[in-house]
Design a protein around this motif. Sequence first.
Motif, PDB file in Angstrom:
ATOM      1  N   UNK A 100      33.427  40.127  41.373  1.00 32.02           N
ATOM      2  CA  UNK A 100      33.889  39.482  42.605  1.00 32.02           C
ATOM      3  C   UNK A 100      34.422  38.105  42.240  1.00 32.02           C
ATOM      4  N   UNK A 101      35.631  37.802  42.701  1.00 33.15           N
ATOM      5  CA  UNK A 101      36.269  36.530  42.339  1.00 33.15           C
ATOM      6  C   UNK A 101      37.336  36.199  43.375  1.00 33.15           C
ATOM      7  N   UNK A 102      37.950  35.026  43.190  1.00 31.70           N
ATOM      8  CA  UNK A 102      39.047  34.625  44.072  1.00 31.70           C
ATOM      9  C   UNK A 102      40.396  35.140  43.570  1.00 31.70           C
ATOM     10  N   UNK A 103      40.580  35.098  42.248  1.00 33.98           N
ATOM     11  CA  UNK A 103      41.893  35.446  41.690  1.00 33.98           C
ATOM     12  C   UNK A 103      41.739  36.104  40.326  1.00 33.98           C
ATOM     13  N   UNK A 104      42.652  37.019  40.032  1.00 32.86           N
ATOM     14  CA  UNK A 104      42.714  37.699  38.737  1.00 32.86           C
ATOM     15  C   UNK A 104      44.175  37.709  38.296  1.00 32.86           C
ATOM     16  N   UNK A 105      44.501  36.887  37.283  1.00 32.27           N
ATOM     17  CA  UNK A 105      45.905  36.805  36.875  1.00 32.27           C
ATOM     18  C   UNK A 105      46.097  36.670  35.372  1.00 32.27           C
ATOM     19  N   UNK A 106      45.023  36.582  34.580  1.00 42.04           N
ATOM     20  CA  UNK A 106      45.171  36.447  33.137  1.00 42.04           C
ATOM     21  C   UNK A 106      45.553  37.791  32.519  1.00 42.04           C
ATOM     22  N   UNK A 107      46.655  37.814  31.791  1.00 44.92           N
ATOM     23  CA  UNK A 107      47.191  39.080  31.285  1.00 44.92           C
ATOM     24  C   UNK A 107      46.217  39.786  30.345  1.00 44.92           C
ATOM     25  N   UNK A 108      45.611  39.058  29.414  1.00 44.10           N
ATOM     26  CA  UNK A 108      44.734  39.712  28.446  1.00 44.10           C
ATOM     27  C   UNK A 108      43.467  40.260  29.113  1.00 44.10           C
ATOM     28  N   UNK A 109      42.984  39.585  30.167  1.00 40.29           N
ATOM     29  CA  UNK A 109      41.839  40.119  30.909  1.00 40.29           C
ATOM     30  C   UNK A 109      42.233  41.417  31.615  1.00 40.29           C
ATOM     31  N   UNK A 110      43.411  41.425  32.196  1.00 42.38           N
ATOM     32  CA  UNK A 110      43.891  42.630  32.884  1.00 42.38           C
ATOM     33  C   UNK A 110      44.045  43.780  31.878  1.00 42.38           C
ATOM     34  N   UNK A 111      44.617  43.481  30.723  1.00 47.70           N
ATOM     35  CA  UNK A 111      44.787  44.517  29.693  1.00 47.70           C
ATOM     36  C   UNK A 111      43.442  45.070  29.232  1.00 47.70           C
ATOM     37  N   UNK A 112      42.438  44.190  29.136  1.00 45.00           N
ATOM     38  CA  UNK A 112      41.103  44.646  28.721  1.00 45.00           C
ATOM     39  C   UNK A 112      40.503  45.566  29.791  1.00 45.00           C
ATOM     40  N   UNK A 113      40.730  45.243  31.076  1.00 42.16           N
ATOM     41  CA  UNK A 113      40.248  46.111  32.154  1.00 42.16           C
ATOM     42  C   UNK A 113      40.988  47.452  32.139  1.00 42.16           C
ATOM     43  N   UNK A 114      42.292  47.421  31.833  1.00 43.73           N
ATOM     44  CA  UNK A 114      43.040  48.678  31.695  1.00 43.73           C
ATOM     45  C   UNK A 114      42.432  49.529  30.575  1.00 43.73           C
TER      46      UNK A 114
END
Length: 694
Positions: free
Chosen positions: A540-554
């Motif tokens: 749970x957070x306010x924003x998610x925009x870091x590319x490498x974090x998104x890639x890790x979740x993918x």
Amino acid sequence: MTSAKKYINRDLSWLEFNRRVLEEAEDAGTPLLERFQFLSIVQSNLDEFMSVRVAGLQAQSKAGYTKTDFTGYTPHGLIQRLMKRTTRMVREQYKTYRELLRLLAKEGVALTTFRELNEEQKEALTEYFKQIIYPVLTPMAVDQSRPFPLLHSKELYLTVVLKQEGQLSQEDEEKTFCAIVQVPSILARTVLVPGRRNSRKLSYMLLEDLIREHIGLLFSGYRTEAVHAFRVTRNSDLTLNEEGAEDLLQEIEKELRRRRRGLPVRLEVEKGIHTDALELLQDELEIEGDAFDEIDGPLDLGFLSKFVSTLPNYDHLRYAKHEPVYPAEFDDEEDILPVLREKDVLLYHPYESFEVVNDFILEAANDPNVLAIKMTLYRVSVNSILVQALASAAESGKQVTVVVEIKARFDEARNIAWARQLEKAGCHVVYGLVGLKTHAKITLVVRKEADSLRRYVHVGTGNYNENTARLYTDVGLFTSHPDIGADATALFNEMTGYSTPHLWSSFAVAPIGLKPKLFELIDREIGHARGGRPAHIIAKMNSLSNQSMIDKLYEASQAGVKIELIVRGVCCLRPGVQGLSDNIRVISIVDRYLEHARILSVAGGGQDEVYLSSADWMTRNLSRRVELMCPVYDPSLRSILMNVLRMNLNDNVKARELQSTGSYERVAITGAPLRSQFEAADIPLWKSIAAVIE
């Protein structure tokens, strides 16, 4: 897969968030005066977005920067798309405004014009203008001897187009003169009209309309041709040379003065503005076509918040009042610290009162056995009890250290004032760190007990601000756990001294250690999934925009990890894309309170681990700020936080689910309606370990 298909652009995602706020204003199920409040929030959100995000893109575009971001947009192409969407949103915003005014009039409150008043009311308002408004006004002519004035960002102005009266040639009679009058922000934007006899209805008139009606008194010898409102939004981001600054405090004060002269980003004008006035504004401000908005209605709907909050006897048109309760853990105790010696305590604001945090600091300040108090301050309320308590503690001889972040956007001046006040009281004040913002929310109290020292810690997801604690949902943890206390000491040593990075026992700290810790936790879940064990992440957070974090979740999704994200605002991740993010679900909750808590749960092979954090998963938080993530060790408190997360995930009233297209759709109500913020008001429900919502 192209970047555009893998990611959602951050700024376009933000506009989608502001649209969800606008939907709350459009929702007939929201109390009428609260709908006005949401409309006001849409305006203030948009103003900040323009003055920071769009301003940055415009600067890049003018500098000839043509490289695409990781979502596939160039600055110029993104600006064009943002402005088109903004224009559509503004039209919708004012359509909603007009509808809400009609509904408010049915309740006996109206915004009126001068022509609709009777003679007695006109005389009363004319007298009010002469006595109160007229002395404050300053007409500013624009001609060869009087240059175009400095227009302050987001202030309301009137353009006045004039013609000279008297015996003139035909050429002179056609000549127009332009002047500018600032609508004084020191006065209330709405003026109460004296009531008609035997009428219980309330009428108000906008300040700019009353000035417009009497504008001729400012320009004797001239005939008024046209009067229209306008406002300009300037680039408000600070550009600091922190490395080269001898005194960071003085450097920020200089930048605050420069902010007044920031480049214009957006010009809003009243519909039907005189062409001479418009040409003058566009020429002087050098505003291009895509940064210009013609508004059909009063400019700056931010005034609505104060207007509706002061209406008397209209509580039936507001949310029912909710008084935060003092945490039950302290009901039978006079003091807080003895309770924390025995157990950890979790706080959930605004349902539980922030007063307990104030009392924690006050108790420490007055306790003769407390040797030191250390605290971070990012955004503080105007009359902060905490600041007064810290000053009192320092004056009594305690070691008081305060890390005041004076680079907190739009709170710089206030934080500088607090810092100086604390310094005068004898506190050791650190003005943040060069190149970084200190965004961690932590307090450390060191107390002498028997033959040893004990450390008491408060870690939070939100600011130490009594006012926002009534409006934001945030979580705080009180603990005397020795590992957390040791890490808290090390963290303050790093922020105030020259300590090398610490080997943390419990904390994960940005900008160096938080992102690797998050990757480590996600990688562990990937390993569980591949090994056929339970693998589940809830964040749970306010924003998610870091590319490498998104890639890790993918990557985790492709390995079979179930991922559920509760992201209030910006989300650049595309959920539900086949072969990429099939196992990821993203929801956003926009409701009465601003969802602000940052909570992470990882299954840990079947055993939940839960963390609190000050950080969103954005590049700035993970690499350019001092941020903190803290584990919750007490199993009962972990269960409570899981209840909070499950309430959010099961919300089917105010939750919207992010689609792979980048749009949001309301979650369908199946079974009984569940509104998580209203459920959370029933504290025994979510604080009961057994009350797990499936």
